[in-house]
Design a protein around this motif. Sequence first.
Motif, mmCIF file in Angstrom:
data_model
loop_
_atom_site.group_PDB
_atom_site.id
_atom_site.type_symbol
_atom_site.label_atom_id
_atom_site.label_comp_id
_atom_site.label_asym_id
_atom_site.label_seq_id
_atom_site.Cartn_x
_atom_site.Cartn_y
_atom_site.Cartn_z
ATOM 1 N N ASP A 301 0.823 -1.208 0.000
ATOM 2 C CA ASP A 301 0.000 0.000 0.000
ATOM 3 C C ASP A 301 0.859 1.260 0.000
ATOM 4 N N LYS A 302 2.171 1.105 -0.216
ATOM 5 C CA LYS A 302 3.092 2.242 -0.179
ATOM 6 C C LYS A 302 3.175 2.982 -1.504
ATOM 7 N N PHE A 303 2.708 2.363 -2.578
ATOM 8 C CA PHE A 303 2.650 3.048 -3.864
ATOM 9 C C PHE A 303 1.523 2.441 -4.695
ATOM 10 N N ARG A 304 1.167 3.158 -5.739
ATOM 11 C CA ARG A 304 0.060 2.765 -6.608
ATOM 12 C C ARG A 304 0.419 1.540 -7.445
ATOM 13 N N ILE A 305 -0.555 0.650 -7.625
ATOM 14 C CA ILE A 305 -0.409 -0.523 -8.484
ATOM 15 C C ILE A 305 -1.619 -0.571 -9.413
ATOM 16 N N VAL A 306 -1.375 -0.689 -10.712
ATOM 17 C CA VAL A 306 -2.445 -0.736 -11.713
ATOM 18 C C VAL A 306 -2.434 -2.101 -12.393
ATOM 19 N N VAL A 307 -3.592 -2.693 -12.550
ATOM 20 C CA VAL A 307 -3.724 -3.997 -13.210
ATOM 21 C C VAL A 307 -3.634 -3.803 -14.724
ATOM 22 N N THR A 308 -2.723 -4.525 -15.373
ATOM 23 C CA THR A 308 -2.574 -4.415 -16.827
ATOM 24 C C THR A 308 -3.305 -5.523 -17.580
ATOM 25 N N TRP A 309 -3.495 -6.669 -16.937
ATOM 26 C CA TRP A 309 -4.269 -7.761 -17.523
ATOM 27 C C TRP A 309 -4.581 -8.761 -16.429
ATOM 28 N N SER A 310 -5.612 -9.550 -16.650
ATOM 29 C CA SER A 310 -5.965 -10.621 -15.714
ATOM 30 C C SER A 310 -6.712 -11.689 -16.487
ATOM 31 N N LEU A 311 -6.227 -12.910 -16.405
ATOM 32 C CA LEU A 311 -6.921 -13.991 -17.102
ATOM 33 C C LEU A 311 -8.312 -14.259 -16.537
ATOM 34 N N PRO A 312 -8.463 -14.402 -15.208
ATOM 35 C CA PRO A 312 -9.808 -14.692 -14.698
ATOM 36 C C PRO A 312 -10.720 -13.470 -14.650
ATOM 37 N N HIS A 313 -10.140 -12.260 -14.621
ATOM 38 C CA HIS A 313 -10.962 -11.047 -14.515
ATOM 39 C C HIS A 313 -10.453 -9.973 -15.475
ATOM 40 N N PRO A 314 -10.598 -10.208 -16.789
ATOM 41 C CA PRO A 314 -10.088 -9.238 -17.771
ATOM 42 C C PRO A 314 -10.742 -7.871 -17.666
ATOM 43 N N GLU A 315 -11.932 -7.817 -17.063
ATOM 44 C CA GLU A 315 -12.631 -6.538 -16.931
ATOM 45 C C GLU A 315 -11.915 -5.583 -15.977
ATOM 46 N N MET A 316 -10.952 -6.067 -15.227
ATOM 47 C CA MET A 316 -10.264 -5.230 -14.244
ATOM 48 C C MET A 316 -9.011 -4.550 -14.808
ATOM 49 N N ARG A 317 -8.699 -4.785 -16.071
ATOM 50 C CA ARG A 317 -7.522 -4.141 -16.660
ATOM 51 C C ARG A 317 -7.670 -2.616 -16.613
ATOM 52 N N GLY A 318 -6.562 -1.975 -16.310
ATOM 53 C CA GLY A 318 -6.551 -0.524 -16.254
ATOM 54 C C GLY A 318 -7.003 0.062 -14.928
ATOM 55 N N ARG A 319 -7.428 -0.781 -13.988
ATOM 56 C CA ARG A 319 -7.916 -0.290 -12.701
ATOM 57 C C ARG A 319 -6.834 -0.401 -11.625
ATOM 58 N N VAL A 324 -9.910 -2.226 -6.944
ATOM 59 C CA VAL A 324 -10.427 -3.581 -7.145
ATOM 60 C C VAL A 324 -10.635 -4.253 -5.792
ATOM 61 N N ALA A 325 -9.647 -4.141 -4.914
ATOM 62 C CA ALA A 325 -9.740 -4.754 -3.587
ATOM 63 C C ALA A 325 -10.907 -4.167 -2.797
ATOM 64 N N SER A 326 -11.095 -2.857 -2.898
ATOM 65 C CA SER A 326 -12.200 -2.205 -2.176
ATOM 66 C C SER A 326 -13.549 -2.694 -2.693
ATOM 67 N N ASP A 327 -13.674 -2.787 -4.016
ATOM 68 C CA ASP A 327 -14.932 -3.262 -4.604
ATOM 69 C C ASP A 327 -15.245 -4.685 -4.170
ATOM 70 N N TRP A 328 -14.228 -5.503 -4.050
ATOM 71 C CA TRP A 328 -14.434 -6.903 -3.700
ATOM 72 C C TRP A 328 -14.477 -7.135 -2.190
ATOM 73 N N GLY A 329 -14.161 -6.101 -1.422
ATOM 74 C CA GLY A 329 -14.127 -6.261 0.027
ATOM 75 C C GLY A 329 -12.993 -7.157 0.490
ATOM 76 N N LEU A 330 -11.865 -7.076 -0.221
ATOM 77 C CA LEU A 330 -10.710 -7.924 0.077
ATOM 78 C C LEU A 330 -9.490 -7.071 0.400
ATOM 79 N N SER A 331 -8.487 -7.680 0.979
ATOM 80 C CA SER A 331 -7.205 -7.012 1.149
ATOM 81 C C SER A 331 -6.507 -6.936 -0.204
#
Length: 489
Positions: A301-319, A324-331
Amino acid sequence: MTSMEPQILFRNAILYDGSAGPPFAGDLAIGDGRILAMSAGEPLAEVHAEQEIDLSGKALAPGFIDAHTHDDRAVLDHPDMAPKISQGVTTVVTGNCGISIAPVSFEDAPPPPMNLLGGQSAYQFESMASYADALRRKRPCVNVVALVGHSALRLAVMDDVSCPATGDEIQRMRGLAARSMDEGASGFSTGLFYKTNEAADEREVAAVGEAISERQGIYTTHMRNEEDQVLDSIEESYRTARAARLPLLISHHKCANVGNWGRTRETLGLIERLRSRHPINFDVYPYAAGSTILREDLVTDKFRIVVTWSLPHPEMRGRDLSDVASDWGLSLLEAARKLNPAGAIYFQMHEDDVRRVMASEHSIIGSDGLPLDAHPHPRLWGTFPRVIGRYARDLGLFSMETAIHKMTGKTARIFGLRDRGFLRTGFAADLVVFDPATIIDRATYEHPERVSEGIEMVFVNGELACLDGSSTSAGSGRLLRGWREPAHA
């Protein structure tokens, strides 16, 4: 001058010859894929050509050489190479970070980070010769300098890459490496940062590297650690390269993670001292964020991380991973696990360190772009105009001729490309025409595929490959083989 009739004569150009010397006005003639004549100050009055192009106010330079790419498959699957040719890049160095498309194949999905080049079907080449043949048949619009990757070698001969190689496995890798060099490779890369390569010790790397040294290759490395142990990793890289008698190119040199910001003062000082004993250079990209697979050990959580691709969740690219973690209620870590296999951009560097590394006389430019990413890092499309337009012209970090030298002549010398990287009679006609007043990158983290401005024409082996930022699909690229020079570059 040769008696051959030039095909194109460029008149009234601002010539940047790739040497780091100041630009000069002049003419330049090309034909049969070569530079046939050039002048400084005076026009080529006695020269005539099928086509004359007036470049008044425009710059003419050697084509840019991207010292660090993962374009192994892109040159075959997308031979127009729009992200690179639109930047003025005429040659790409593939097979970096221990990840090469040959000589290895997989029965199932390739393990990370090999999946950065594609899935199981991407790995069709069990020899460098078959890859070279594919390049000849496909004829991409850029030239290719191919490295053989240590992870590829390990996965080709070892059943378990989580441990050091045995003596027999090392011998088999040496044989594959030597054969790859004989079939067109120009050097050897490691990615000791990655699981497929991290178990290799110095003895293993140096032993395989000796087969490359015997064939006049180069050694490039994504070091074991670019964070807290970065100094130790530089020392390891130096020892290994010296033991193997290979010139060393440290890949995408950086000091990553907040606690290491500012430490490039230490790393550059160490490299300077070690250079007195062995040839060492490094490549760098002009951004304070890097990109690779989404790794649990890099999640923070010390710097920004952006998702560039995901096989199981391609809709999350660019986020952002945090969103993503907040939307899913996950760490963050739980979200990363749910996204994997995936890729990410990590904003893990400080701009001052990036500038310090770029300004070093020992740096060259490499994009490290990942062409398969659904939402790529903007370096894929913007690296070279960004160095010239932002860092040289606008910020004055170095002169424009120095910027061009870092992406042409210096790079050509490091990789042993004897007829590239300079505007010289007899050299290959890899050329870029650009407007020095307007050249700039337009790709951003939000819109990473925007074409740069100011690149007007690009020629590869004398053929027009790009006009006003758009590929012509000329298909004049070829596999190049580097032969190193013994002196420091």
